[in-house]
Design a protein around this motif. Structure first.
Motif, PDB file in Angstrom:
ATOM      1  N   GLU A 141      67.604  26.283  21.994  1.00 43.66           N
ATOM      2  CA  GLU A 141      68.080  26.156  20.623  1.00 43.66           C
ATOM      3  C   GLU A 141      68.043  24.687  20.223  1.00 43.66           C
ATOM      4  OE1 GLU A 141      69.367  28.193  22.757  1.00 43.66           O
ATOM      5  OE2 GLU A 141      69.418  30.146  21.776  1.00 43.66           O
ATOM      6  N   PRO A 142      67.694  24.384  18.977  1.00 44.63           N
ATOM      7  CA  PRO A 142      67.414  22.992  18.605  1.00 44.63           C
ATOM      8  C   PRO A 142      68.602  22.051  18.627  1.00 44.63           C
ATOM      9  CG  PRO A 142      67.332  24.411  16.672  1.00 44.63           C
ATOM     10  CD  PRO A 142      67.408  25.314  17.868  1.00 44.63           C
ATOM     11  N   ASP A 143      69.850  22.559  18.705  1.00 39.72           N
ATOM     12  CA  ASP A 143      70.970  21.619  18.765  1.00 39.72           C
ATOM     13  C   ASP A 143      71.246  21.153  20.187  1.00 39.72           C
ATOM     14  OD1 ASP A 143      72.131  23.812  19.911  1.00 39.72           O
ATOM     15  OD2 ASP A 143      73.687  24.082  18.390  1.00 39.72           O
ATOM     16  N   TYR A 144      70.595  21.786  21.196  1.00 44.96           N
ATOM     17  CA  TYR A 144      70.699  21.400  22.600  1.00 44.96           C
ATOM     18  C   TYR A 144      72.106  21.567  23.174  1.00 44.96           C
ATOM     19  CZ  TYR A 144      66.152  19.381  21.756  1.00 44.96           C
ATOM     20  OH  TYR A 144      64.841  19.216  21.400  1.00 44.96           O
ATOM     21  N   GLU A 145      73.048  22.078  22.390  1.00 42.63           N
ATOM     22  CA  GLU A 145      74.403  22.307  22.867  1.00 42.63           C
ATOM     23  C   GLU A 145      74.563  23.726  23.391  1.00 42.63           C
ATOM     24  OE1 GLU A 145      77.740  20.178  22.737  1.00 42.63           O
ATOM     25  OE2 GLU A 145      75.889  19.377  23.540  1.00 42.63           O
ATOM     26  N   ILE A 146      73.822  24.663  22.792  1.00 43.10           N
ATOM     27  CA  ILE A 146      73.872  26.061  23.205  1.00 43.10           C
ATOM     28  C   ILE A 146      72.622  26.346  24.024  1.00 43.10           C
ATOM     29  CG2 ILE A 146      73.947  28.447  22.399  1.00 43.10           C
ATOM     30  CD1 ILE A 146      75.186  27.428  19.798  1.00 43.10           C
ATOM     31  N   TYR A 147      72.806  26.686  25.301  1.00 48.74           N
ATOM     32  CA  TYR A 147      71.620  26.896  26.131  1.00 48.74           C
ATOM     33  C   TYR A 147      71.577  28.288  26.740  1.00 48.74           C
ATOM     34  CZ  TYR A 147      74.985  25.267  29.685  1.00 48.74           C
ATOM     35  OH  TYR A 147      76.096  25.085  30.466  1.00 48.74           O
ATOM     36  N   GLN A 148      72.287  29.252  26.105  1.00 45.20           N
ATOM     37  CA  GLN A 148      72.109  30.631  26.533  1.00 45.20           C
ATOM     38  C   GLN A 148      70.655  31.044  26.270  1.00 45.20           C
ATOM     39  OE1 GLN A 148      74.760  29.565  24.982  1.00 45.20           O
ATOM     40  NE2 GLN A 148      76.582  30.324  26.011  1.00 45.20           N
ATOM     41  N   ASN A 149      70.125  31.816  27.185  1.00 45.49           N
ATOM     42  CA  ASN A 149      68.743  32.287  27.084  1.00 45.49           C
ATOM     43  C   ASN A 149      67.724  31.155  27.205  1.00 45.49           C
ATOM     44  OD1 ASN A 149      69.614  35.004  26.625  1.00 45.49           O
ATOM     45  ND2 ASN A 149      70.003  34.468  24.486  1.00 45.49           N
ATOM     46  N   LEU A 150      68.167  30.024  27.720  1.00 44.28           N
ATOM     47  CA  LEU A 150      67.255  28.926  28.004  1.00 44.28           C
ATOM     48  C   LEU A 150      66.221  29.371  29.037  1.00 44.28           C
ATOM     49  CD1 LEU A 150      66.515  25.846  28.016  1.00 44.28           C
ATOM     50  CD2 LEU A 150      68.248  25.577  29.791  1.00 44.28           C
ATOM     51  N   ALA A 151      64.986  28.949  28.848  1.00 42.73           N
ATOM     52  CA  ALA A 151      63.932  29.317  29.795  1.00 42.73           C
ATOM     53  C   ALA A 151      62.886  28.213  29.865  1.00 42.73           C
ATOM     54  CB  ALA A 151      63.273  30.630  29.395  1.00 42.73           C
ATOM     55  N   LEU A 152      62.326  28.043  31.046  1.00 45.63           N
ATOM     56  CA  LEU A 152      61.150  27.202  31.215  1.00 45.63           C
ATOM     57  C   LEU A 152      59.935  28.115  31.227  1.00 45.63           C
ATOM     58  CD1 LEU A 152      62.276  24.672  33.986  1.00 45.63           C
ATOM     59  CD2 LEU A 152      62.660  24.588  31.519  1.00 45.63           C
ATOM     60  N   LYS A 153      58.957  27.787  30.412  1.00 44.28           N
ATOM     61  CA  LYS A 153      57.784  28.643  30.238  1.00 44.28           C
ATOM     62  C   LYS A 153      56.509  27.914  30.633  1.00 44.28           C
ATOM     63  CE  LYS A 153      59.850  32.185  28.043  1.00 44.28           C
ATOM     64  NZ  LYS A 153      59.750  33.605  28.440  1.00 44.28           N
ATOM     65  N   GLU A 154      55.524  28.723  31.028  1.00 39.76           N
ATOM     66  CA  GLU A 154      54.177  28.224  31.261  1.00 39.76           C
ATOM     67  C   GLU A 154      53.224  28.987  30.350  1.00 39.76           C
ATOM     68  OE1 GLU A 154      51.635  27.377  35.207  1.00 39.76           O
ATOM     69  OE2 GLU A 154      51.786  29.510  34.688  1.00 39.76           O
ATOM     70  N   ARG A 155      52.432  28.245  29.585  1.00 42.30           N
ATOM     71  CA  ARG A 155      51.493  28.853  28.642  1.00 42.30           C
ATOM     72  C   ARG A 155      50.078  28.397  28.967  1.00 42.30           C
ATOM     73  NH1 ARG A 155      50.454  29.581  22.893  1.00 42.30           N
ATOM     74  NH2 ARG A 155      48.180  29.705  22.894  1.00 42.30           N
ATOM     75  N   CYS A 156      49.152  29.332  28.990  1.00 42.78           N
ATOM     76  CA  CYS A 156      47.733  28.985  29.096  1.00 42.78           C
ATOM     77  C   CYS A 156      47.237  28.657  27.696  1.00 42.78           C
ATOM     78  CB  CYS A 156      46.933  30.128  29.702  1.00 42.78           C
ATOM     79  SG  CYS A 156      45.156  29.768  29.825  1.00 42.78           S
ATOM     80  N   VAL A 157      46.759  27.440  27.483  1.00 44.86           N
ATOM     81  CA  VAL A 157      46.333  27.039  26.144  1.00 44.86           C
ATOM     82  C   VAL A 157      44.928  27.516  25.827  1.00 44.86           C
ATOM     83  CG1 VAL A 157      47.844  25.017  26.234  1.00 44.86           C
ATOM     84  CG2 VAL A 157      45.418  24.769  26.821  1.00 44.86           C
ATOM     85  N   GLU A 158      44.218  28.080  26.817  1.00 43.98           N
ATOM     86  CA  GLU A 158      42.890  28.629  26.576  1.00 43.98           C
ATOM     87  C   GLU A 158      42.965  30.031  25.984  1.00 43.98           C
ATOM     88  OE1 GLU A 158      40.348  26.222  29.979  1.00 43.98           O
ATOM     89  OE2 GLU A 158      41.036  28.262  30.412  1.00 43.98           O
ATOM     90  N   ASN A 159      44.140  30.653  26.108  1.00 47.08           N
ATOM     91  CA  ASN A 159      44.404  31.932  25.457  1.00 47.08           C
ATOM     92  C   ASN A 159      45.876  31.922  25.056  1.00 47.08           C
ATOM     93  OD1 ASN A 159      45.872  32.701  27.884  1.00 47.08           O
ATOM     94  ND2 ASN A 159      43.882  33.187  28.800  1.00 47.08           N
ATOM     95  N   TYR A 160      46.520  33.062  24.988  1.00 49.43           N
ATOM     96  CA  TYR A 160      47.912  33.089  24.525  1.00 49.43           C
ATOM     97  C   TYR A 160      48.881  33.580  25.600  1.00 49.43           C
ATOM     98  CZ  TYR A 160      45.252  32.974  20.164  1.00 49.43           C
ATOM     99  OH  TYR A 160      44.380  32.652  19.164  1.00 49.43           O
TER     100      TYR A 160
END
Length: 487
Positions: A141-160
């Motif tokens: 969440e953009p306020d950085y104070e609420i981090y419920q459902n926080l996740a680190l993601k990996e995305r392939c930029v050659e597809n989606y």
């Protein structure tokens, strides 16, 4: 790719096919001497030959749209109802491969109010310099104070394709720092899980180990870190971070350090290396990173001030100190590359291109948390000449920061809030061999409406040269396991 993602992709493909099949074609168009209202702004940008299709939409009440993309004898045409444009992935890939180091011409004709309009064509400059195919980021969440459902993601930029590499719910509802590669390699990387029972999660070829890098006398565990070229050492800062909300409506959130020092961890002997020049009680030291040749540690430092009263006087300089990878010895002389007292602004997030040529950093009026500073910009220093580029073709009127390099030193990804000042999104800019930065473009998404309804910020995007050999379940197992202590 998850089952849910596969179903969504299949449904979207079917929907696009049905819309395309019954879409009207342009008839008696009126020429409009302006660019089409394309979102995201993909007009006249430089793109790598391995990027996913730049699907977009037209802002406005459009009934249908035709897009013709041409390069010499090569052509791709899309005609769809509504305002969205989705390219066929195989056609797109073939066209880009045939157009390396050439220019694609994009002609948009759209139906609005019963009248077809032929807009001024724009260009996509396709470079043979590929971007690293994987991108990791923290969704928060953009306020950085609420981090419920926080996740680190990996995305392939050659597809989606996107997947989780660490998830808030799987690590005991703990907050997590961002993922960092060693030299853009998926074989060696790390992330940090905060709180009791957390620690640095080190990835070596898919084998995850939890490290307790906090020793007696340190203010905290590792916060911002970077690997040495050999991978033996990690330099990091220990920070006691204080978040605070502004009373002025023009400012939202401020984060500052009450304590911060820089250390080096020897991953071979599990020992900590420190120097009084990197842990001066009269100064704050943070954002340390190794040079690509391992000879220097770059870091940011500011003199102590009374906080929060003197927050706007807190301005960080950019410095470096010598380092010997053979012995693990820290040098005795500190060089200042950017003097905040003279320049008048504050520096953070130094990152050096893998070829050692360019150093990019963020500047803001003050402090060490530029993501909420609309004046925050990127600057690039040529380490051979000392010349500084203010990157005017890259920066916006909103925050531009949190950047990382592609392994070939030709692409830079960074987080920008240029759309609305709230949500950070990953933008890519091409840095040519002369060191010129070109107009950036945002990470493409399968759904042209994605950024209109996505309510998370992409924090600290990092480019990687390959797919990471672990996932969120592996991180959970490492967090639940024992930690290796340092001394």
């Amino acid at each position: 790719m998850t089952f849910k993602t596969i179903i969504y992709a299949a449904l979207l493909t079917v929907a696009v096919s049905l819309v395309s099949a019954c879409a009207p074609t342009p008839s008696n168009p009126v020429t409009v001497d302006e660019y089409p209202p394309v979102y995201p702004d993909y007009t006249d940008v430089w793109i790598p030959c391995n990027i996913a299709p730049l699907n977009f939409l037209l802002r406005g009440d459009f009934e249908a749209v035709e897009v013709r993309v041409t390069c010499g004898s090569h052509e791709m045409t899309v005609c769809q109802r509504g305002c969205g444009v989705c390219f066929d992935e195989e056609e797109w890939k073939s066209l880009l491969q045939a157009s390396k180091d050439k220019t694609l011409h994009v002609a948009v004709t759209a139906l609005q109010g019963g009248q077809w309009k032929a807009y001024r064509p724009f260009s996509w400059h396709v470079t043979a310099d590929t971007v690293d195919p994987y991108l990791t980021y923290r969704l928060i969440e953009p306020d950085y104070e609420i981090y419920q459902n926080l996740a680190l993601k990996e995305r392939c930029v050659e597809n989606y394709d996107e997947r989780s590499i660490s998830d808030y719910g799987l690590v005991g509802n703990r907050c997590m720092n961002c993922h960092t590669y060693a030299g853009q390699s998926p074989r060696l990387s790390a992330l940090y899980v905060r709180g009791d029972g957390g620690g640095m999660i080190l990835n070596r070829d898919g084998q995850l180990t939890k490290l307790n890098v906090k020793t007696e006398g340190m203010a905290s565990g590792s916060v911002y870190f970077g690997f040495s070229p050999s991978g033996r050492y990690i330099t990091f800062s220990t920070n006691v971070i204080i978040p605070a909300f502004h009373a002025q409506p023009s400012k939202r959130l401020e984060v500052f350090d009450r304590v911060s020092d820089v250390y080096v961890a020897d991953m071979e002997t599990n020992t900590m290396i420190h120097s009084p020049l990197l842990s001066d009680t009269a100064c704050f030291e943070t954002f340390s990173t190794f040079s690509p040749d391992g000879r220097y540690i770059y870091f940011c430092t500011a003199p102590q001030v009374q906080l929060p009263q003197q927050l706007e006087e807190m301005k960080y300089s950019l410095c470096r100190i010598g380092f010997d990878e053979k012995t693990g010895a820290i040098g005795s002389t500190v060089d200042t590359l950017y003097n905040a007292r003279i320049e008048g602004q504050s520096v953070c997030h130094p990152r050096i291109s893998p070829d050692g040529r360019f150093l990019v950093y963020s500047v803001a009026d003050y402090g060490t948390f530029p993501i909420w500073h609309p004046e925050a910009d990127l600057q690039m220093m040529d380490l051979q000449t000392g010349k500084t580029d203010r990157m005017e073709h890259v920066n916006s009127r909103k925050s531009d920061t949190y950047h990382s390099w592609s392994s070939n030193s030709r692409w830079l990804v960074f987080a920008s809030k240029r759309d609305d000042g709230l949500y950070g999104k990953p933008y890519f800019t091409y840095i040519d061999r002369q060191g010129r930065a070109h107009k950036p473009f945002v990470l493409p998404q399968r759904d042209p409406l994605f950024y209109d309804h996505h309510l998370k910020s992409f924090n600290a995007p990092e480019l990687g040269s390959g797919r990471l050999p672990f996932d969120a379940i592996d991180v959970k197992r490492a967090v639940d396991g024992p930690a290796v202590d340092f001394r």
